[in-house]
Design a protein around this motif. Structure first.
Motif, PDB file in Angstrom:
ATOM      1  N   TYR A 105      29.353  39.390  48.200  1.00 37.22           N
ATOM      2  CA  TYR A 105      29.157  39.514  49.640  1.00 37.22           C
ATOM      3  C   TYR A 105      29.779  40.784  50.207  1.00 37.22           C
ATOM      4  CZ  TYR A 105      27.386  34.773  49.502  1.00 37.22           C
ATOM      5  OH  TYR A 105      26.635  33.665  49.227  1.00 37.22           O
ATOM      6  N   GLY A 106      30.151  41.710  49.328  1.00 38.05           N
ATOM      7  CA  GLY A 106      30.630  42.999  49.800  1.00 38.05           C
ATOM      8  C   GLY A 106      29.520  43.844  50.382  1.00 38.05           C
ATOM      9  N   PRO A 133      35.890  35.645  44.088  1.00 37.37           N
ATOM     10  CA  PRO A 133      36.266  34.545  43.185  1.00 37.37           C
ATOM     11  C   PRO A 133      35.064  33.916  42.470  1.00 37.37           C
ATOM     12  CG  PRO A 133      37.328  34.300  45.328  1.00 37.37           C
ATOM     13  CD  PRO A 133      36.278  35.353  45.487  1.00 37.37           C
ATOM     14  N   THR A 134      35.267  33.630  41.212  1.00 39.82           N
ATOM     15  CA  THR A 134      34.226  32.994  40.412  1.00 39.82           C
ATOM     16  C   THR A 134      34.542  31.528  40.133  1.00 39.82           C
ATOM     17  OG1 THR A 134      35.283  33.616  38.331  1.00 39.82           O
ATOM     18  CG2 THR A 134      33.739  35.198  39.288  1.00 39.82           C
ATOM     19  N   GLY A 135      35.820  31.155  40.269  1.00 39.61           N
ATOM     20  CA  GLY A 135      36.214  29.791  39.958  1.00 39.61           C
ATOM     21  C   GLY A 135      36.521  29.578  38.493  1.00 39.61           C
ATOM     22  N   THR A 136      36.479  30.642  37.678  1.00 36.61           N
ATOM     23  CA  THR A 136      36.782  30.543  36.246  1.00 36.61           C
ATOM     24  C   THR A 136      37.923  31.491  35.908  1.00 36.61           C
ATOM     25  OG1 THR A 136      34.494  29.980  35.707  1.00 36.61           O
ATOM     26  CG2 THR A 136      35.877  30.804  33.914  1.00 36.61           C
ATOM     27  N   TYR A 137      38.941  30.978  35.210  1.00 40.21           N
ATOM     28  CA  TYR A 137      40.110  31.769  34.811  1.00 40.21           C
ATOM     29  C   TYR A 137      39.704  32.636  33.621  1.00 40.21           C
ATOM     30  CZ  TYR A 137      45.241  32.410  34.829  1.00 40.21           C
ATOM     31  OH  TYR A 137      46.516  32.910  34.951  1.00 40.21           O
ATOM     32  N   LEU A 176      36.834  32.323  49.550  1.00 36.78           N
ATOM     33  CA  LEU A 176      36.782  31.504  48.339  1.00 36.78           C
ATOM     34  C   LEU A 176      35.450  31.634  47.614  1.00 36.78           C
ATOM     35  CD1 LEU A 176      38.478  28.221  49.599  1.00 36.78           C
ATOM     36  CD2 LEU A 176      39.438  29.892  48.019  1.00 36.78           C
ATOM     37  N   TYR A 177      34.408  31.976  48.364  1.00 33.19           N
ATOM     38  CA  TYR A 177      33.068  31.981  47.774  1.00 33.19           C
ATOM     39  C   TYR A 177      32.375  33.321  47.950  1.00 33.19           C
ATOM     40  CZ  TYR A 177      33.893  26.997  47.562  1.00 33.19           C
ATOM     41  OH  TYR A 177      34.431  25.775  47.290  1.00 33.19           O
ATOM     42  N   LEU A 178      33.132  34.404  47.752  1.00 27.27           N
ATOM     43  CA  LEU A 178      32.549  35.735  47.891  1.00 27.27           C
ATOM     44  C   LEU A 178      31.416  35.976  46.902  1.00 27.27           C
ATOM     45  CD1 LEU A 178      35.726  37.913  48.496  1.00 27.27           C
ATOM     46  CD2 LEU A 178      33.853  37.553  50.087  1.00 27.27           C
ATOM     47  N   MET A 179      31.489  35.349  45.754  1.00 25.54           N
ATOM     48  CA  MET A 179      30.438  35.512  44.752  1.00 25.54           C
ATOM     49  C   MET A 179      29.511  34.307  44.707  1.00 25.54           C
ATOM     50  SD  MET A 179      30.807  38.512  43.592  1.00 25.54           S
ATOM     51  CE  MET A 179      29.773  38.592  42.145  1.00 25.54           C
TER      52      MET A 179
END
Length: 284
Positions: A251-252, A105-109, A152-155
């Motif tokens: 975080y992969g 997720p980036t938090g931007t649509y 929620l914060y993978l990126m």
């Protein structure tokens, strides 16, 4: 009986016959043997029934006007392209769970999120708008679980933990493994914050208090033959540096023990500010 009397009776009989005919009845004649005649039947002609008189219906007779068909209210729009924030992170994290999105997720649509929403809608028979409305969101909620903090914060972009007590004095790279963030602090004040990635369980990033002993702007690892730009070494071969792999995969993946930064512009600015000898604190 005298002739006059017989003539009188005949006249009376004729008058009675005329009167009966005028009334519309038929008189059955007496039998040939002079028997008593059959009883007189009155044949009353039947009347043709008339149609009922039509009249405008009273108010009570009038049918109620047909109610207009009920219109189904369109689902409420929740989020659309261009929106940002924590809710968008959750949307993206849930779309990742059902394999409709693979970034963030980036938090931007963004455009990729819009395409993922449109694909999800089409698969479930919903209008393919690419906009997340209440119907789409309820369907997604039913198919997924509440994402955890890491999802929620993978990126990156997660809020940083409170600074460790050892970070509150001096010039410090304060690095938290629990929130996966790096704070650049000077005398207890946070100058900048950025997401970071650590080593795997087989090559863990060391914890403790260290200091920057060498800086190498265009460093390349001699052990792994991989670029380590903006490297700031603090413990053996472990350094804080930019990672193109972290920028691409989030975080992969994991480092070989270094502290990876995914924002190249941010670490370029940090590299210019940090001096050799500045403290490094790696903590949970």
């Amino acid at each position: 009986m005298g002739r006059k009397r017989i003539a009188g009776l005949a006249a009376l009989t004729a008058l009675a016959a005329l009167a009966a005919g005028a009334a519309g009845c038929t008189v059955q004649p007496a039998g040939a043997e002079g028997e008593r005649g059959s009883p007189v039947h009155i044949d009353v002609p039947s009347r043709t029934p008339t149609a009922p008189v039509s009249r405008p219906p009273d108010d009570a007779d009038r049918p109620s006007p047909a109610a207009p068909p009920s219109t189904r209210q369109a689902p409420r729009v929740l989020w659309s392209p261009g929106d940002s924030g924590r809710d968008i992170r959750e949307l993206q994290a849930r779309l990742r769970q059902v394999a409709w999105i693979f970034h963030g997720p980036t938090g931007t649509y963004d455009e990729l999120t819009e395409q993922a929403v449109r694909g999800f809608q089409g698969k479930r028979g919903l209008p393919r708008t690419g906009v997340t409305d209440s119907a789409t969101w309820q369907r997604l909620l039913a198919m997924t679980k509440e994402p955890g903090r890491w999802e929620l914060y993978l990126m990156g972009g997660q809020p940083a933990d409170a600074p460790d007590a050892r970070c509150r004095t001096g010039r410090v790279l304060c690095i938290s493994k629990s929130s996966r963030t790096l704070r650049w602090m000077i005398d207890g004040r946070t100058v900048s914050t950025m997401p970071v990635r650590f080593g795997s369980e087989y090559t863990p990033t060391r914890e403790g208090v260290f200091s920057v002993y060498w800086k190498s702007r265009h460093h390349v690892s001699t052990l792994y033959d991989s670029p380590m730009p903006y490297a700031m070494f603090f413990s053996g071969g472990q350094a804080v540096h930019f990672s193109a792999d972290f920028a691409a995969r989030g975080y992969g993946g994991a480092s070989h023990g270094c502290v990876n930064v995914r924002d190249e512009e941010a670490i370029a600015r940090l590299y210019e500010q940090v001096r050799s000898g500045d403290k490094v604190v790696v903590h949970w």
